[in-house]
Design an enzyme around this catalytic site. Structure first.
Site, short mmCIF file in Angstrom:
data_model
loop_
_atom_site.label_atom_id
_atom_site.label_comp_id
_atom_site.label_asym_id
_atom_site.label_seq_id
_atom_site.Cartn_x
_atom_site.Cartn_y
_atom_site.Cartn_z
N GLU A 59 0.82 -1.21 0.00
CA GLU A 59 0.00 0.00 0.00
C GLU A 59 0.86 1.27 0.00
O GLU A 59 0.51 2.26 -0.64
CB GLU A 59 -0.92 0.01 1.21
CG GLU A 59 -2.03 -1.04 1.17
CD GLU A 59 -1.56 -2.42 1.62
OE1 GLU A 59 -2.36 -3.37 1.53
OE2 GLU A 59 -0.38 -2.56 2.02
N PRO A 267 11.97 -12.15 -1.28
CA PRO A 267 10.88 -12.49 -0.36
C PRO A 267 10.05 -11.27 0.01
O PRO A 267 10.57 -10.16 0.16
CB PRO A 267 11.61 -13.05 0.86
CG PRO A 267 12.95 -13.49 0.34
CD PRO A 267 13.29 -12.50 -0.73
N ARG A 268 8.75 -11.48 0.16
CA ARG A 268 7.82 -10.39 0.48
C ARG A 268 8.06 -9.84 1.88
O ARG A 268 7.96 -8.64 2.11
CB ARG A 268 6.38 -10.90 0.35
CG ARG A 268 5.29 -9.89 0.69
CD ARG A 268 5.16 -8.86 -0.39
NE ARG A 268 4.02 -7.97 -0.17
CZ ARG A 268 3.70 -6.98 -0.98
NH1 ARG A 268 4.45 -6.72 -2.03
NH2 ARG A 268 2.65 -6.21 -0.73
N MET A 307 15.00 -3.78 2.34
CA MET A 307 13.69 -3.18 2.10
C MET A 307 13.80 -1.97 1.19
O MET A 307 14.81 -1.26 1.20
CB MET A 307 13.06 -2.76 3.44
CG MET A 307 12.77 -3.91 4.38
SD MET A 307 11.60 -5.11 3.70
CE MET A 307 10.14 -4.07 3.56
N GLY A 308 12.76 -1.73 0.38
CA GLY A 308 12.68 -0.53 -0.43
C GLY A 308 13.52 -0.55 -1.69
O GLY A 308 13.73 0.50 -2.31
N GLU A 309 13.99 -1.73 -2.10
CA GLU A 309 14.86 -1.80 -3.28
C GLU A 309 14.32 -2.73 -4.36
O GLU A 309 15.07 -3.22 -5.20
CB GLU A 309 16.26 -2.24 -2.87
CG GLU A 309 16.96 -1.25 -1.94
CD GLU A 309 18.43 -1.56 -1.77
OE1 GLU A 309 19.24 -0.66 -2.02
OE2 GLU A 309 18.76 -2.70 -1.40
N ASN A 333 1.52 -7.06 -7.34
CA ASN A 333 1.45 -6.07 -8.40
C ASN A 333 2.41 -6.35 -9.56
O ASN A 333 3.63 -6.23 -9.39
CB ASN A 333 1.74 -4.69 -7.78
CG ASN A 333 1.83 -3.61 -8.80
OD1 ASN A 333 1.26 -3.70 -9.88
ND2 ASN A 333 2.57 -2.55 -8.48
N PRO A 334 1.89 -6.69 -10.76
CA PRO A 334 2.77 -6.92 -11.90
C PRO A 334 3.11 -5.65 -12.68
O PRO A 334 3.84 -5.70 -13.68
CB PRO A 334 1.95 -7.87 -12.77
CG PRO A 334 0.53 -7.46 -12.51
CD PRO A 334 0.48 -6.99 -11.06
N GLU A 336 4.89 -3.02 -11.68
CA GLU A 336 6.27 -2.57 -11.48
C GLU A 336 7.24 -3.19 -12.48
O GLU A 336 7.99 -2.45 -13.14
CB GLU A 336 6.70 -2.84 -10.04
CG GLU A 336 5.96 -1.95 -9.03
CD GLU A 336 6.34 -2.28 -7.60
OE1 GLU A 336 7.00 -3.32 -7.38
OE2 GLU A 336 5.99 -1.49 -6.70
#
Length: 419
Positions: A59, A267-268, A307-309, A333-334, A336
């Site tokens: 989100e 990994p998520r 994270m964030g990369e 989300n595909p 990106e």
């Protein structure tokens, strides 16, 4: 309804705190922000701020274009982003570096939210995608704070779950000022659940308004130099338990067909970084974690454990398989990878992104693959060997993303009008 819900949440509040403490065993950040969880505003935020709630990483990523666009147009208005999870909080810090305020969302107790709203005095609450809390909505309604549900989606599975609690869902929908949905199918599901038609607005998905900095592409080129620029790279993005393991089991067969292939695992959730790395090492692969230094041409499995990369590491891939779709998670989300010009594969369980997947598939940018190991292996080998198809799919993805832009501009207008 309000009294009954308040009683239930009062009884559950100690359990929330125990759960945060328990989760803190693996991620200590769950044990931070106790005052914020109880409704205290711990930062100096000007009244009439834009309060935006983004539950977790996905989100926050979806909200990023809206936040940046709103800031550019209204630089004097403070923005507070609340998240429920520490991973969402970390994503806010990575993306905005102090340009917005961040706090954890209070537990949905009426006393906590009453304190929070009185201290914050927001001009508008924007909720990203779907996280509705009855107490939060009720307090906003009593204090005349408009609420916009933005980039809203509603899968068939979620709609069926909500239909079991018709009084509760109608209570929440009644408190919303507007629901801006991603597509007409999602919109119809909200109407079927009881949303008044005059509150519905179809704006499209904000995720199409993604912008890719040159620095992202430069980072990807740097990774390719570490790995070996001509090596085929398969990425599994936003993976969940059992998905990384499936790809690792298939990797020896992929290596037989695709010379010198590198498997990139993303990994998520950070709690799985250690487990995924250990699973790859247990199978005898040469593993490199991003947080532990540079890879080399000998690396067979690269674990993106920062994270964030996401965009940086995806920009270095040749083919992207979206996680959450090989298991019944609903997919991720595909858009990106499509915006990076990458050919995208997704498993059969993509109900969270049905319209997006269908649109990209029709455009020729994405292929739906089976979760059956043999069929999945065949699909991966076919695409990894076919450079021409990779280029065609990548170009189709770029074109499709560009054609679907515009949701953010519409939402900024709605935010300004409602504030």
């Amino acid at each position: 309804m309000r009294v009954f819900y308040s009683l239930v949440i009062t009884l559950l509040t100690p359990i929330f705190f125990l759960a945060f403490f328990w989760l803190g065993r693996k991620n200590p950040a769950w044990r931070q922000g106790w005052l914020q969880r109880c409704g205290s505003v711990t930062q100096n935020i000007k009244p009439n701020a834009l309060w935006l709630h983004a539950a977790s990483v996905g989100e926050v990523m979806a909200a990023a274009p809206l936040i940046k666009s709103f800031q550019a147009k209204y630089p004097d208005i403070d923005i507070l982003v609340t998240t429920f999870t520490p991973t969402g909080a970390e994503q806010v810090k990575q993306l905005f570096s102090g340009k917005v305020f961040h706090q954890y969302l209070p537990i949905d107790h009426p006393l906590f939210f009453k304190r929070f709203v009185k201290q914050l005095k927001p001009g508008l609450l924007v909720i990203i995608e779907r996280e509705l809390w009855p107490g939060m909505l009720s307090v906003c309604a009593r204090h005349s704070i408009p609420v916009l549900l933005a980039n809203a989606r509603m899968s068939q599975k979620s709609a069926e779950s909500y239909q079991r609690f018709p009084i509760l869902i109608r209570f929440m929908l009644d408190k919303l000022s507007m629901v801006a949905v991603q597509d007409h199918t999602d919109g119809q599901r909200y109407l079927d659940l009881g949303l008044p038609e005059n509150k519905l607005n179809v704006t499209g998905s904000m995720k199409f308004d993604i912008s890719i900095d040159d620095a992202v592409k430069a980072e990807g080129e740097g990774l390719r130099k570490q790995w070996g620029e001509k090596r085929p790279v398969l990425a599994l993005a936003s993976s969940h338990a059992d998905e990384d393991e499936r790809l690792l089991v298939l990797l020896p067969k992929l290596q037989q067909q695709i010379n010198d292939i590198l498997l990139l695992l993303i990994p998520r959730h950070p709690e799985r970084f250690d487990a995924v790395s250990a699973a790859a090492q247990a199978l005898g692969f040469e593993v490199q974690r991003r947080s532990q230094g540079a890879a080399s041409i000998k690396t067979q499995v690269y674990v993106a454990d920062t994270m964030g990369e996401m965009l940086k590491v995806l920009s270095a891939a040749d083919v992207v398989l979206m996680g959450g779709s090989l298991i019944e998670r609903g997919g991720h989300n595909p858009i990106e990878p499509a915006a990076l010009g990458k050919p995208v594969l997704i498993g059969p369980h993509y109900f969270n992104f049905t319209e997006v997947v269908t649109g990209l598939e029709q455009a020729g940018a994405l292929k739906v693959v089976s979760s059956n190991s043999e069929d999945l292996l065949t699909a991966l080998i076919d695409l990894l060997k076919d450079k021409e198809t990779q280029e065609i799919m990548g170009e189709a993805g770029l074109t499709s993303v560009e054609r679907n832009r515009g949701a953010v501009g519409e939402l900024v207008k709605h935010c300004a009008r409602m504030m």
